[in-house]
Scaffold this motif. Structure first.
Motif, PDB file in Angstrom:
ATOM      1  N   PHE A  43       0.845  -1.257   0.185  1.00  0.00           N
ATOM      2  CA  PHE A  43       0.155  -0.229   0.195  1.00  0.00           C
ATOM      3  C   PHE A  43       0.893   1.294  -0.107  1.00  0.00           C
ATOM      4  O   PHE A  43       2.384   1.425  -0.092  1.00  0.00           O
ATOM      5  N   THR A 126      -7.628   1.525   3.628  1.00  0.00           N
ATOM      6  CA  THR A 126      -8.162   2.660   3.052  1.00  0.00           C
ATOM      7  C   THR A 126      -8.685   3.897   3.866  1.00  0.00           C
ATOM      8  O   THR A 126      -9.003   5.205   4.159  1.00  0.00           O
ATOM      9  N   ASN A 131      -4.675   5.774  -0.324  1.00  0.00           N
ATOM     10  CA  ASN A 131      -4.880   5.963  -1.697  1.00  0.00           C
ATOM     11  C   ASN A 131      -3.897   5.123  -2.544  1.00  0.00           C
ATOM     12  O   ASN A 131      -4.422   5.431  -3.802  1.00  0.00           O
ATOM     13  N   VAL A 133      -3.383   0.424  -3.178  1.00  0.00           N
ATOM     14  CA  VAL A 133      -3.443  -0.754  -2.981  1.00  0.00           C
ATOM     15  C   VAL A 133      -2.941  -1.446  -3.171  1.00  0.00           C
ATOM     16  O   VAL A 133      -3.569  -1.202  -5.117  1.00  0.00           O
TER      17      VAL A 133
END
Length: 228
Positions: A43, A126, A131, A133
């Motif tokens: 992420f 999230t 923003n 992943v």
């Protein structure tokens, strides 16, 4: 009489060395599978601002918020690893090439030792500012992987030996000892099924639902025999 006149008769002796190179090879394949026991989630946070400092501040704030919340799931610092940190200029090409701002991106790899927390972890990421992943990769811990490899290896060797004996009997070949063993291994990762977060009629967000399935370890063994 000849030897008295012409001398001793020369003898020519040829030495021959032979090397037995007749070999016989067979292959056997084995596999073992089970549900994975750990997962890696990639992420990140990317922020754009008019200055480098502002973009960095926003990105750092986002990352710190994400990490403080993800640790509530029992994630420790050793399970988090930064894989990329970049600062790049953004350009405006209207009337010439000019820098209009800067984008800062930080990517992090998260390893979960308890895959039951996979969906909760993604929702936490999230919800708290991630923003980006990326890949969700299920796998095995070292201990679990070693046990599966041993099981697959035993099956592969057993099949290779059985095939060798069957072929040798059919072809009339007498097998000797095994003089070489080769192994190749691979792992099959089923692609996880992910459902995008969607707004429900009530305004709630549908929780992430990712299913790990099973991972499989495959091993191929090649046995080389001497033949008689």
């Amino acid at each position: 009489l000849y030897t008295k006149i012409a001398g001793p008769i020369p003898f020519l002796i040829n030495n021959y060395t032979t090397t037995k190179t007749d070999v016989f090879q067979t292959q056997g394949e084995g596999s073992a599978s089970q549900a994975p026991d750990e997962v890696t989630i990639s992420f990140g946070v990317t922020k754009t601002a008019t200055t480098v400092t502002s973009a960095q501040d926003q990105a750092n704030t986002g990352v710190n918020n994400i990490l403080s919340n993800i640790k509530k799931l029992g994630v420790s610092d050793k399970d988090l690893r930064t894989t990329n940190y970049s600062v790049n200029p953004d350009y405006n090409f209207n009337g010439g090439q000019k820098i209009s701002g800067y984008t800062v991106t930080q990517n992090i790899e998260l390893k979960l030792k308890d895959i039951k927390n996979t969906n909760s972890a993604i929702d936490s990421l999230t919800a708290n500012g991630a923003n980006l992943v990326g890949q969700v990769q299920f796998g095995f811990s070292d201990g679990a992987k070693a046990k599966l490899e041993e099981k697959a290896r035993e099956e592969a060797v057993g099949k290779a030996k059985q095939k060798a004996q069957s072929l040798a009997n059919t072809a009339g070949i007498r097998l000797g000892k095994i003089i070489n063993v080769q192994e190749s291994a691979g792992e099959n990762f089923p692609r996880p099924v992910a459902f995008e977060d969607a707004k429900l009629g009530s305004g709630e967000v549908q929780p992430t639902n990712i299913t790990p399935g099973e991972n499989k370890i495959n091993i191929t063994v090649t046995l080389t025999y001497q033949t008689h």
